[in-house]
Structures are given as structure tokens and as C-alpha cells.
Motif scaffolding. Structure first.
Motif, mmCIF file in Angstrom:
data_model
loop_
_atom_site.group_PDB
_atom_site.id
_atom_site.type_symbol
_atom_site.label_atom_id
_atom_site.label_comp_id
_atom_site.label_asym_id
_atom_site.label_seq_id
_atom_site.Cartn_x
_atom_site.Cartn_y
_atom_site.Cartn_z
ATOM 1 N N GLY A 197 0.536 -0.817 0.061
ATOM 2 C CA GLY A 197 -0.035 0.167 -0.036
ATOM 3 C C GLY A 197 0.739 1.104 0.090
ATOM 4 O O GLY A 197 0.922 1.932 0.981
ATOM 5 N N GLY A 198 0.785 1.934 -1.008
ATOM 6 C CA GLY A 198 1.512 3.123 -1.165
ATOM 7 C C GLY A 198 1.296 4.363 -1.599
ATOM 8 O O GLY A 198 1.637 5.607 -1.282
ATOM 9 N N ASP A 199 0.722 4.251 -2.901
ATOM 10 C CA ASP A 199 0.340 5.510 -3.729
ATOM 11 C C ASP A 199 -1.141 5.303 -4.828
ATOM 12 O O ASP A 199 -1.477 4.128 -4.141
ATOM 13 N N ASP A 200 -1.356 5.988 -5.256
ATOM 14 C CA ASP A 200 -2.659 5.890 -6.020
ATOM 15 C C ASP A 200 -2.369 5.317 -7.536
ATOM 16 O O ASP A 200 -3.087 5.702 -8.398
ATOM 17 N N SER A 201 -1.563 4.438 -7.725
ATOM 18 C CA SER A 201 -1.632 3.607 -8.740
ATOM 19 C C SER A 201 -1.637 2.126 -8.639
ATOM 20 O O SER A 201 -1.457 1.686 -7.383
ATOM 21 N N LEU A 202 -2.307 1.416 -9.695
ATOM 22 C CA LEU A 202 -2.466 -0.056 -9.358
ATOM 23 C C LEU A 202 -2.101 -0.487 -10.760
ATOM 24 O O LEU A 202 -2.571 -0.167 -11.909
ATOM 25 N N TYR A 203 -1.353 -1.587 -10.988
ATOM 26 C CA TYR A 203 -0.907 -2.250 -12.296
ATOM 27 C C TYR A 203 -1.148 -3.658 -12.140
ATOM 28 O O TYR A 203 -0.899 -4.359 -11.043
ATOM 29 N N GLU A 244 -13.003 -6.159 -15.120
ATOM 30 C CA GLU A 244 -13.707 -5.896 -13.671
ATOM 31 C C GLU A 244 -12.889 -5.020 -13.027
ATOM 32 O O GLU A 244 -13.599 -4.346 -12.181
ATOM 33 N N LEU A 245 -11.676 -5.176 -13.011
ATOM 34 C CA LEU A 245 -10.616 -4.375 -12.229
ATOM 35 C C LEU A 245 -10.933 -2.915 -12.770
ATOM 36 O O LEU A 245 -10.796 -1.947 -12.138
ATOM 37 N N GLU A 246 -10.889 -2.590 -14.127
ATOM 38 C CA GLU A 246 -11.191 -1.584 -14.791
ATOM 39 C C GLU A 246 -12.372 -0.874 -14.379
ATOM 40 O O GLU A 246 -12.560 0.358 -13.956
ATOM 41 N N THR A 247 -13.345 -1.826 -14.297
ATOM 42 C CA THR A 247 -15.232 -1.466 -13.996
ATOM 43 C C THR A 247 -14.881 -0.684 -12.523
ATOM 44 O O THR A 247 -15.388 0.215 -12.058
ATOM 45 N N VAL A 248 -14.310 -1.604 -11.643
ATOM 46 C CA VAL A 248 -14.347 -1.288 -10.250
ATOM 47 C C VAL A 248 -13.594 0.048 -9.883
ATOM 48 O O VAL A 248 -14.107 0.996 -9.137
ATOM 49 N N THR A 249 -12.303 0.160 -10.516
ATOM 50 C CA THR A 249 -11.551 1.268 -10.354
ATOM 51 C C THR A 249 -12.159 2.617 -10.863
ATOM 52 O O THR A 249 -12.389 3.692 -10.142
ATOM 53 N N SER A 250 -12.805 2.516 -11.988
ATOM 54 C CA SER A 250 -13.366 3.813 -12.584
ATOM 55 C C SER A 250 -14.758 4.135 -11.802
ATOM 56 O O SER A 250 -14.860 5.445 -12.018
ATOM 57 N N PHE A 299 -13.472 4.151 -7.580
ATOM 58 C CA PHE A 299 -12.069 4.543 -7.024
ATOM 59 C C PHE A 299 -11.611 5.403 -8.320
ATOM 60 O O PHE A 299 -10.516 5.233 -8.677
ATOM 61 N N PRO A 300 -12.158 6.576 -8.830
ATOM 62 C CA PRO A 300 -11.538 7.360 -9.815
ATOM 63 C C PRO A 300 -10.302 7.703 -9.783
ATOM 64 O O PRO A 300 -9.617 7.988 -10.724
ATOM 65 N N ARG A 312 -4.786 3.193 4.628
ATOM 66 C CA ARG A 312 -6.303 3.435 3.927
ATOM 67 C C ARG A 312 -6.004 3.182 2.371
ATOM 68 O O ARG A 312 -6.938 2.626 1.569
ATOM 69 N N LYS A 313 -4.895 3.211 1.638
ATOM 70 C CA LYS A 313 -4.454 2.826 0.357
ATOM 71 C C LYS A 313 -4.527 1.458 0.098
ATOM 72 O O LYS A 313 -4.968 0.847 -0.795
ATOM 73 N N LEU A 314 -4.000 0.808 1.264
ATOM 74 C CA LEU A 314 -3.591 -0.814 1.032
ATOM 75 C C LEU A 314 -5.364 -1.436 1.314
ATOM 76 O O LEU A 314 -5.571 -2.213 0.567
ATOM 77 N N TYR A 315 -6.424 -0.634 2.222
ATOM 78 C CA TYR A 315 -7.514 -1.023 2.326
ATOM 79 C C TYR A 315 -8.293 -0.992 1.039
ATOM 80 O O TYR A 315 -9.056 -1.728 0.516
ATOM 81 N N ARG A 316 -8.132 0.098 0.360
ATOM 82 C CA ARG A 316 -8.614 0.551 -1.013
ATOM 83 C C ARG A 316 -8.422 -0.471 -1.929
ATOM 84 O O ARG A 316 -9.214 -0.917 -2.745
#
Length: 480
Positions: free
Chosen positions: A232-238, A257-263, A266-267, A326-330
Motif C-alpha cells: 500500500g503506498g500511492d494512487d496507482s495499481l498495475y 472488472e478491475l477497470e470497472t471497479v476502479t473507474s 475509485f476514480p 487507507r490505500k492498502l484497504y482501498r
């Protein structure tokens, strides 16, 4: 064994000296200078609380770490956490080292006669290879509705850490955060699989692997042993992949589904897929999913890190303070929601894109995620410190047994003829600092004693002559 005088890098002569350097003043050039002058040892002093260090200092050290590991040297390198006594030793040694470089010869001699130094001493046997070490991995499963012949989704995270000093390798982000997320996913999906009406048509296997930092040896052996039985550290997910997923495959569905959930949910998260082919010519694989890819299993790695070369993955600076819970949770929630949409086929069933599955009583528990991460990062987890009887393994096994079925252990031992890894003992040493005068002080003291004895000898030998001279001087003074 070490028995040398302490100096800091500012001293003119470092040969056969124990060089003390604080993290803030450490650089690879200074380290190379100590090696060039044949220093007896190097001690790098780390702060007790890394979070107080400037980020640029931490980043600089993380970039140096791979070079330290790659530099072959017979000079022992120690890492020590600072305390008041160690800082006092460093301060006094620094003062002595600086004064020697700027003073005149007379001042140096005077300083030598009055100053105190420190003799750094360690004792112990030579490090030996441990030939019978086992790396332990843990497996547990949730069986889907319809039996064992269902497709299986395997969720993997390695628990071991890595860094230039094994006893200081806490691996918060790599991969304590991954294990914490895996255990939270196991808890959530075990609740879904408890009831028939929420039982999915997929088997889900959770694998906590050992030897992740040693070319994923735990996963490699597990695949070899189970190839005929497993599907958990920043606002990117790869999403790191070795081969882009094709349409109409489960892995393609998971990507979408990852794209759907993030957009939708969690925009602020910048999600993207990174394609990197497996390079079999390299000694070390980049990501754990490549172990599956070599066996032609579709697999990928979800990470907040864009590159496998990120220095955070193999650093003793990967501490708990680097993690934003909080970002790890997200990010864990993103994975959980996307996975649930895949196994329940929600998109094809026309479910709304903003539908949330893990809410109310089924929601993720940030406190539990944080507690697991705190526990994992409270202990060094280098693979050579964790044997099959360690508390870490038994506690992980207990956690998995709470949520999963058929939890069992897998062991990996190195091949005796051609070992894939080799561990050594003597990973921690006690260094004693003795307050002493510099070595040249003994010579000065010997000269003073010799002069004193010589003078005493002359007085005894010429006592009559000296007595008569003193007597004459005394009589003259009385006459005047």
C-alpha cells in the motif's frame, strides 16, 4: 573476528580501522573509499525510527543497496540501530578523526597523549553454510459449489522479505501488504462460501509462499508437486502480465472488472496493464506470476509498483511507515470486488457497474488489515531467519485455518548437488566498544617511562657528584 580502532570516514588513514558512518552521511563513494584503504570493517548506523529520516536520504540508500549486495569484498559490513551510547561513540570518534586531519604535528602528538579512542571488538566462529534448511509455504482452499472439477483461482503472496541486512529486513510493502491483503480476501470469501446461495462455481486456493525473494522457490516447488492436480503506498495499481489475456477468458474478465471497479468506485486510482515477457535468460524472475507462466498457467501480478526493478522490493528501508493503510484497504477492496464480479459472472448477468458486494456486515475491516500488517512488520522475515518451527509460520497457519479448509504445509530444500539457494549462519554479531588510548600512546608512554628510568639511573650512579654540587650551592647561598 574484528579487533580494530574506530574511525569515521573523515580520518586520513582508514587502513585496518573500523569505519563508523551514520545513514545521513553514507554514500557509495565513501563506502568505496573505505574499501580502497583496506578498512578493517564498516559499521552503518541506522536510526531507530526510519520515519524521521528525510525521504531523499531513504531513497538514496535504497538505490545504493543493490550495489552493496553486488560488491564483492572481504571487509565485513555491519548495520546497527543507533542508541545514545552508539551516538556518543560516533561523536567522539568523529571529533578525533577531524582533528587529526586539520591539526599540526605538535597538536596531533598532544591530542594523541590526551584523547580517548574506541576499540571495536567482535568474536565468534566463521560463518558456515546451512545445508539442511527448509523453506515453508502454506496452502488453503475454498471449494466451490459443484465439486473439485471446477476451475480454480489461485491467490498467491510471498511472506518473506529481503535486504542487505537480514535481521533488519521487515518487508512492509514487499510483501507484508500482500500477505495482509490475502488473509483479508480469505476471510471475506470464506463468508461468501459458507452459504449455498452465495457459493460460486469456482474453487479458490490461497497460497502463502516462502522463498519469494529467492526466485520464488516455494511457488516453483509447489507447481512441480501439484501440476497434475491443480488447474500500500500511492494512487496507482498495475496488472503485470507475461502475455496479454485474450477475450472470453477468465483473466480477461478479471482485467475488465478491475477497470470497472476502479473507474466507478475509485476514480483517483490510475489503473493500467503492463506487459512484460518472461526472460528465461535472466537468473531471477521479475514477478511471481512468471512461475505460473512458465508452466503455461494464465497468471498475473497486481501491484502498486510499476516496475519489478523498484528498489523498494529489496530494501531494509521497506518499513511500516512507508505504508498508507487507507490505500492498502482501498486496493484490497478493488481486488475483492473485481474477483467477486468474476466468480459470480455479474457483468454478463447485467448487474450495475457500481454494485458493491462487500458492504455492511461483509465489508473489509481496516483495523484487522492494519493489525495483521503491524504484526508482520514487527519482525524481520528474511527467508534464512524463518524455519519450519518459527512462530511466524504457525501463526500464519492458524489464521488460514480460521477461514480455509485443508490448510497444509509445503517444504522446499535446496538440491544438494546443484543448490538453487544457500543460506549461512552468523547473521547477527555483538560488537563491543572498549574505551582505549590510541596505539601510539603506548609508544609515548614507553618513551616517558624509559626517560624516567634513565634519569633515575643517572642520579643513582652520580649521587656523590650531585650531592656535592647541591651542598656547594647551599653553602654559597648561606654566605651571601
Amino acid at each position: 573476528m574484528l579487533n580494530t580502532e574506530a574511525r569515521t570516514i573523515e580520518a586520513d588513514v582508514l587502513s585496518r580501522r573500523c569505519v563508523l558512518m551514520r545513514l545521513a552521511e553514507f554514500s557509495f563513494d565513501k563506502f568505496q573509499e573505505a574499501l580502497r584503504q583496506s578498512a578493517g570493517a564498516v559499521v552503518i548506523i541506522l536510526p531507530q525510527n526510519m520515519s524521521i529520516m528525510p525521504q531523499d536520504v531513504i531513497q538514496q540508500f535504497m538505490e545504493i543497496e543493490p550495489e552493496l549486495l553486488a560488491t564483492e569484498t572481504i571487509v565485513p559490513v555491519y548495520f546497527a540501530l543507533e542508541d545514545d551510547e552508539l551516538l556518543t561513540i560516533h561523536e567522539q570518534t568523529y571529533s578525533a578523526s577531524v582533528s587529526q586531519g586539520t591539526a599540526s604535528a605538535a597538536e596531533v602528538l598532544l591530542h594523541t597523549a590526551t584523547a580517548n579512542g574506541f576499540q571495536m571488538v567482535t568474536s565468534g566462529a566463521q560463518s558456515k553454510a546451512i545445508s539442511d534448511w527448509s523453506i515453508t509455504s502454506l496452502e488453503g482452499r475454498l471449494t466451490g459449489l459443484g465439486g473439485e472439477d471446477l476451475p480454480t483461482i489461485v491467490i498467491v503472496a510471498h511472506y518473506d522479505s529481503f535486504g542487505v541486512a537480514p535481521w533488519l529486513s521487515y518487508g512492509a510493502d514487499c510483501n507484508g501488504s500482500g500477505v495482509a491483503a490475502l488473509l483479508e480476501l480469505a476471510r471475506l470469501f470464506s463468508r461468501l462460501y459458507t452459504y449455498k446461495r452465495t457459493h460460486a462455481g469456482y474453487n479458490i486456493m490461497f497460497f502463502v509462499s516462502g522463498g519469494g525473494k529467492f526466485n520464488y522457490q516455494g511457488t516453483k516447488r509447489w507447481l512441480e508437486d501439484n501440476l497434475d492436480h491443480t488447474g500500500g503506498g500511492d494512487d496507482s495499481l498495475y496488472l503485470h502480465v507475461s502475455k496479454p489475456p485474450k477475450e472470453a477468458t477468465p483473466q480477461y474478465a478479471f482485467l475488465k472488472e478491475l477497470e470497472t471497479v476502479t473507474s466507478n468506485r475509485f476514480p483517483e486510482v490510475k489503473f493500467s496493464m503492463i506487459h512484460k515477457k518472461i526472460n528465461l535468460a535472466e537468473d531471477m524472475l521479475a514477478w511471481e506470476h512468471e512461475r505460473f507462466g512458465i508452466r503455461r498457467f494464465p497468471a498475473f501480478t497486481v501491484s502498486r509498483l510499476e516496475s519489478h526493478r523498484n528498489s523498494l522490493r529489496t530494501s531494509i528501508m521497506d518499513m511500516r511507515s512507508q505504508i498508507d493503510i487507507r490505500k492498502l484497504y482501498r486496493n484490497t477492496k478493488v481486488i475483492a470486488e473485481a474477483l467477486a464480479r468474476v466468480i459470480y459472472n455479474l457483468t454478463e448477468k447485467g448487474a450495475p457497474e457500481n454494485l458493491q458486494i462487500f458492504t455492511e456486515q461483509m465489508q473489509l475491516q481496516e483495523d484487522q488489515l492494519s493489525s495483521v500488517l503491524d504484526w508482520l512488520t514487527a519482525q524481520p522475515r528474511a527467508a534464512q531467519l524463518i524455519d519450519k518451527d518459527s512462530t511466524l509460520i504457525s501463526t500464519l497457519e492458524y489464521h488460514m485455518n480460521r477461514y480455509l479448509k485443508d490448510v497444509k504445509r509445503h517444504y522446499v530444500k535446496a538440491d544438494k548437488r546443484d543448490p538453487e539457494f544457500l543460506f549461512y549462519d552468523q547473521l547477527k554479531q555483538t560488537m563491543n566498544a572498549y574505551r582505549v588510548k590510541p596505539a601510539i600512546f603506548d609508544l609515548l608512554l614507553a618513551l616517558c617511562i624509559a626517560a624516567y628510568l634513565g634519569l633515575a639511573y643517572l642520579v643513582v650512579q652520580n649521587f656523590g657528584f650531585i650531592y656535592n654540587m647541591v651542598r656547594r650551592i647551599t653553602l654559597k647561598q648561606k654566605q651571601h
